[in-house]
Enzyme design. Structure first.
Site, short mmCIF file in Angstrom:
data_model
loop_
_atom_site.label_atom_id
_atom_site.label_comp_id
_atom_site.label_asym_id
_atom_site.label_seq_id
_atom_site.Cartn_x
_atom_site.Cartn_y
_atom_site.Cartn_z
CD GLU A 44 53.94 20.79 20.25
OE1 GLU A 44 53.47 19.78 20.79
OE2 GLU A 44 54.64 21.62 20.87
CE1 TYR A 127 49.84 20.33 23.84
CE2 TYR A 127 50.46 19.03 21.90
CZ TYR A 127 50.81 19.80 23.00
OH TYR A 127 52.12 20.07 23.23
CG ASP A 145 51.45 18.92 27.42
OD1 ASP A 145 51.17 19.41 28.54
OD2 ASP A 145 52.62 18.86 27.00
#
Ligand code: SF4
Length: 348
Positions: A44, A127, A145
């Site tokens: 990520e 996020y 996202d």
């Protein structure tokens, strides 16, 4: 589409079970294996602002060299920065190391399992925290996202431009998030946005959730999401100096930790601004060999590349022997400078 649509998650998860992308950090749907929080976190962080295609090779290198958070925490800063070179946004690499060291030192090598605790770690924003909590720990967190922004804007035909629409998008995305399989659901939304509900040509004909989609029904899918017009990026200029000595060593300098390309190796150079002063590292017969163009998030850069061959002793930086010099360890803009000057460097 109506708020809280109960069947949406089920339909999307059925599609995901059959069509999930096979990604190296993922556990396929239905697998008995548990996702590894370290791999989810690493992927990520790498994926922020970058594509899956660009990240895959870096992910393989990192997980081979540093297979768990303890190994990464113990790594040399310079090795990690060099392995990150080319991914851009170097502050992320520095935060990656800080975060690994905090997890190894303060959390016994185990990432916390709540989004709130994850967000207190360096480099982890809302996020990434939601993604790790949902995917690695099965928490019912809503992951939003750019893909999800687009899908939600279309499902609900939200015509307010981004970023003003974000609170509305977040609220609607939250209403849709199921309590069962939230990690698979988050990945299903990402996959839908990446493979079907794509930016310029959404493939509504094969979309599993077409029956829920208001933009599709109104024929405005490709026009959404709307975006507020951005001001044009300014152009900054600078000088990069390639100094080669008579042993063919090249002068490099490590950039300050704070600021753009912080902590990365690079060619000595001037400030990057409207009208920078030339600041050659030594007095020498400098020759202009061309211009490098590079675009950062907030500006375009035009770098005049200067080269000289000299044994004068510079006040900054250090000469690196040619067999120790690995151009691949440089950040992209510095690689471009090397590319322009390579034939002259090689001829010394
Ligand atoms: Fe996107 Fe079309 Fe599916 Fe709507 S129907 S979610 S616009 S691909």
């Amino acid at each position: 589409m109506h708020k809280g649509e109960p069947d949406f998650a089920r339909v999307l998860l059925d599609w995901y079970d059959a069509h999930a992308r096979d990604l190296p950090w993922r556990v396929p749907p239905g697998s008995v294996r548990q996702p590894d929080p370290y791999r989810i976190w690493l992927s990520e962080v790498m994926l922020q602002q970058t594509t899956v295609a660009a990240v895959s090779g870096y992910f393989a290198t990192f997980t081979q060299r540093w297979p768990d958070v303890g190994a990464l925490a113990a790594a040399d800063d310079a090795d990690v920065m060099a392995a990150w070179a080319g991914l851009g946004y170097y502050a992320r690499a520095r935060n990656l190391l800080k975060c690994a060291r905090m997890v190894a030192g303060e959390y016994d090598g185990v990432f916390p399992d709540s989004a709130a605790a994850l967000q207190r770690l360096p480099g982890i924003g809302p996020y990434t925290a939601a993604a790790i909590a949902a995917i690695a720990y099965g928490q019912s967190e809503t992951v939003v996202d750019g893909n999800v922004d687009r899908v939600i804007s279309r499902l609900f035909a939200i015509e307010t431009p981004l970023p003003d629409a974000k609170p509305d998008i977040r609220a609607r995305a939250g209403d849709l998030t199921p309590s069962q399989r939230p990690g698979d659901y988050a990945q299903a939304m990402m996959d839908l946005g990446a493979t079907i509900c794509t930016p310029s040509s959404p493939n509504c004909l094969i979309c599993p959730v077409t029956g829920f989609c208001t933009a599709r029904a109104r024929g405005i899918a490709a026009e959404l999401p709307k975006k507020r017009r951005k001001p044009p990026k300014p152009v900054r200029r600078g000088y990069a100096y390639v100094l080669v000595n008579s042993d063919s060593a090249v002068l490099l300098e490590r950039r300050p930790d704070k600021g753009l390309l912080g902590g990365m190796l690079g060619w000595p150079g001037s400030a990057w601004e409207d009208n920078p002063d030339p600041v050659p590292p030594v007095d020498a017969d400098w020759r202009a060999v061309g211009e490098v163009r590079h675009t950062f998030t907030h500006f375009h850069l035009r770098l005049a590349v200067m080269i000289a061959i000299s044994d004068a002793r510079p006040e900054r930086g250090a000469f690196l022997a040619r067999d120790a010099f690995r151009p691949g360890d440089l950040p992209t803009v510095m690689k471009k400078v090397h590319y322009l000057a390579a034939s002259i460097i090689d001829s010394v």
